[in-house]
Scaffold this active site. Structure first.
Site, mmCIF file in Angstrom:
data_model
loop_
_atom_site.group_PDB
_atom_site.id
_atom_site.type_symbol
_atom_site.label_atom_id
_atom_site.label_comp_id
_atom_site.label_asym_id
_atom_site.label_seq_id
_atom_site.Cartn_x
_atom_site.Cartn_y
_atom_site.Cartn_z
ATOM 1 N N HIS A 125 0.847 -1.187 0.000
ATOM 2 C CA HIS A 125 0.000 0.000 0.000
ATOM 3 C C HIS A 125 0.879 1.232 0.000
ATOM 4 O O HIS A 125 1.840 1.321 0.750
ATOM 5 C CB HIS A 125 -0.914 0.012 1.229
ATOM 6 C CG HIS A 125 -2.086 0.918 1.046
ATOM 7 N ND1 HIS A 125 -3.276 0.504 0.488
ATOM 8 C CD2 HIS A 125 -2.247 2.225 1.320
ATOM 9 C CE1 HIS A 125 -4.122 1.511 0.442
ATOM 10 N NE2 HIS A 125 -3.516 2.582 0.934
ATOM 11 N N ASP A 147 -13.971 3.302 6.763
ATOM 12 C CA ASP A 147 -12.902 3.963 6.005
ATOM 13 C C ASP A 147 -13.445 4.504 4.689
ATOM 14 O O ASP A 147 -13.081 5.603 4.270
ATOM 15 C CB ASP A 147 -11.739 3.003 5.729
ATOM 16 C CG ASP A 147 -10.704 3.662 4.830
ATOM 17 O OD1 ASP A 147 -10.202 4.728 5.217
ATOM 18 O OD2 ASP A 147 -10.433 3.148 3.738
ATOM 19 N N ARG A 149 -12.660 12.985 4.062
ATOM 20 C CA ARG A 149 -11.344 13.605 4.275
ATOM 21 C C ARG A 149 -10.842 14.257 2.996
ATOM 22 O O ARG A 149 -10.214 15.307 3.026
ATOM 23 C CB ARG A 149 -10.333 12.541 4.734
ATOM 24 C CG ARG A 149 -10.541 12.126 6.180
ATOM 25 C CD ARG A 149 -9.754 10.872 6.497
ATOM 26 N NE ARG A 149 -8.346 11.020 6.280
ATOM 27 C CZ ARG A 149 -7.551 10.079 5.773
ATOM 28 N NH1 ARG A 149 -8.047 8.894 5.434
ATOM 29 N NH2 ARG A 149 -6.268 10.288 5.604
ATOM 30 N N SER A 189 -6.819 4.537 8.257
ATOM 31 C CA SER A 189 -7.448 4.305 6.959
ATOM 32 C C SER A 189 -6.792 3.117 6.256
ATOM 33 O O SER A 189 -7.456 2.171 5.817
ATOM 34 C CB SER A 189 -7.312 5.580 6.111
ATOM 35 O OG SER A 189 -7.532 5.313 4.760
ATOM 36 N N LYS A 240 -8.383 -1.222 6.280
ATOM 37 C CA LYS A 240 -8.750 -2.054 5.124
ATOM 38 C C LYS A 240 -7.754 -3.166 4.879
ATOM 39 O O LYS A 240 -8.112 -4.262 4.461
ATOM 40 C CB LYS A 240 -9.051 -1.237 3.875
ATOM 41 C CG LYS A 240 -8.058 -0.220 3.467
ATOM 42 C CD LYS A 240 -8.601 0.611 2.290
ATOM 43 C CE LYS A 240 -7.624 1.688 1.923
ATOM 44 N NZ LYS A 240 -7.996 2.997 2.463
HETATM 45 N N1 URA Z 1 -4.200 5.799 1.364
HETATM 46 C C1 URA Z 1 -5.253 5.401 2.101
HETATM 47 O O1 URA Z 1 -5.800 4.326 1.899
HETATM 48 N N2 URA Z 1 -5.690 6.188 3.076
HETATM 49 C C2 URA Z 1 -5.125 7.367 3.350
HETATM 50 O O2 URA Z 1 -5.572 8.019 4.249
HETATM 51 C C3 URA Z 1 -4.025 7.805 2.574
HETATM 52 C C4 URA Z 1 -3.564 6.990 1.575
#
Ligand code: URA
Length: 419
Positions: free
Chosen positions: A82, A161, A168, A183, A187
């Protein structure tokens, strides 16, 4: 408990309890707490932050808003990466076919554009027909058939989220270490992979502006992963300059295909390979990154990466001809050549302002409800360090609407320096 009191406590710098955090998240997901109160809460967190324990509670509350998967019965190790978000960051797209040409499973759930950064889902949807919205059964079936999924959060994975992320994005509350950690980790943990590699970006085009902040975010992410019983590693990567040469959804798909063909720009290719190597090492397929990297390099010539990409596109309903024929993705109607105002060397290409310029072309959203224009974006003909002569093209602006062109030009002017 009153929502007002919890917001007030955080606004004044207090430390929230598990009960208070659970109360807010549950109420927001159920719809009893409105967007405007959660917006105020997010802004309070932005200014007052949260300590690690509060962040962990927030992450757990967000995981608890939905279901969590466990893949104990899979025949190969599960791994995901990620990114914390950058400009021109299309890495997930070439990364998944590369990594899954080895014996691993990648249950990747990505997001849409956030702030000035693009999102993997918006990029994938530039491919005609490509589907990213799956339910739980669809997700599991993709993993079974293809050993990977490149999809959005199913409605049941961390729904908190999904709602917070969109809010956000439009309330200037993205760049907060606890909010980003909760966040991403909600996930990722719910999605079920046992190994994670985080690409933590810092610099003007990242949510973390300094390397120190990037390091802190990396430590929050990896600690949270480890507490959840997962293996985690990370890369800290510089995001002061956009990644690669293309920014914008369709354009980034083209660049991703070029990476898989072995013709990608050096910075993007190297980072993709480095992340892939870390993922394979975490899964125990290689002892060290160097041996993983040499195998990754070897495989370009076999065509396996493109075969994997084709399988992914086909199974997710997309048109695989896109791999060879980029015109299948509708291009923008117009291209404007942004030219150098003087002779010299490009000394600065500010990733944040260039990201805003790409957004301004139509590649991103200003409001939650906006649709992105997949065809628009920027092509960087020059990068910092390159020499230019007055009147030479530096950036191609792909656009459909004249007013958007003007605003993109303004950001580029601000973000580009020639010395
Ligand atoms: N990627 C995400 O999934 N969440 C964030 O808050 C920032 C980048």
């Amino acid at each position: 408990m009153r929502v007002y009191d919890v917001i007030y406590k955080k606004r004044n710098g207090g430390t929230l309890s598990k009960e208070e955090i659970d109360f807010l998240i549950k109420g927001y997901v159920e719809g009893s707490i409105p967007d405007y109160q959660i917006s105020a809460f997010l802004m309070a967190v932005f200014f007052r932050s949260m300590d690690f324990d509060e962040t962990l509670e927030l992450t757990n509350a967000m995981i608890g808003s939905g279901v969590s998967y466990q893949f104990d019965d899979m025949e190969f190790p599960t791994v995901d990466k990620h990114s914390t978000g950058g400009v021109g960051d299309k890495i997930s797209i070439p990364l998944v076919p590369i990594v899954t040409s080895f014996d691993v499973i990648v249950p990747m759930m990505s997001g849409r554009g956030l702030g000035h950064t693009g999102g993997t889902l918006d990029k994938l949807e530039s491919i005609p027909g490509f589907r990213v919205d799956y339910d739980d059964a669809g997700f599991l079936s993709l993993l079974k058939i293809n050993r990977c999924a490149m999809i959005g959060q199913t409605g049941r994975i961390a729904p908190a989220d999904k709602k917070l992320y969109a809010l956000r994005d439009v309330t200037a509350t993205v760049d907060s270490i606890p909010l980003i950690t909760a966040s991403i980790m909600s996930k990722k943990i719910a999605e079920g992979a046992m190994n994670f590699v985080f690409d933590v970006k810092y610099g003007s085009g990242a949510f973390m502006k300094s390397r120190e902040e990037g390091e802190k975010l990396a430590s929050y992410l990896t600690q949270t992963a480890k507490i959840a019983g997962r293996n985690a590693d990370h890369v800290l990567s510089d995001m002061n300059v956009p990644l690669g040469r293309f920014i914008g959804n369709r354009l980034e798909i083209i660049e991703s295909m070029e990476i898989l063909k072995g013709n990608g720009p050096e910075d993007t290719t190297q980072l993709t390979e480095k992340l892939a190597a870390k993922m394979l090492v975490l899964c125990g397929l290689f002892h060290d990154e160097d041996s993983a990297l040499s195998k990754i390099h070897e495989k370009y010539s076999t065509g396996e990466y493109l075969d994997r990409m084709k399988e992914i596109i086909q199974l997710q309903n997309g048109d695989p001809r896109v791999i060879e024929d980029y015109s299948i993705m509708k291009p923008a109607k117009n291209i404007f050549e942004y030219k150098a105002a003087e002779t010299g060397r490009i000394s600065r290409m500010d990733a944040y302002l260039i990201g805003l310029a790409a957004l301004a072309t139509g590649a991103g959203r200003e409001k939650k409800e906006d649709k992105v224009d997949h065809s628009c974006g920027l092509e960087l003909l020059k990068k910092p360090g390159d020499p230019v002569t007055k009147g030479e093209s530096v950036i191609l602006i792909h656009y459909n609407k004249k007013d958007r062109l003007e605003s993109a030009k303004k950001y580029i002017k601000e973000g580009l320096s020639i010395e």
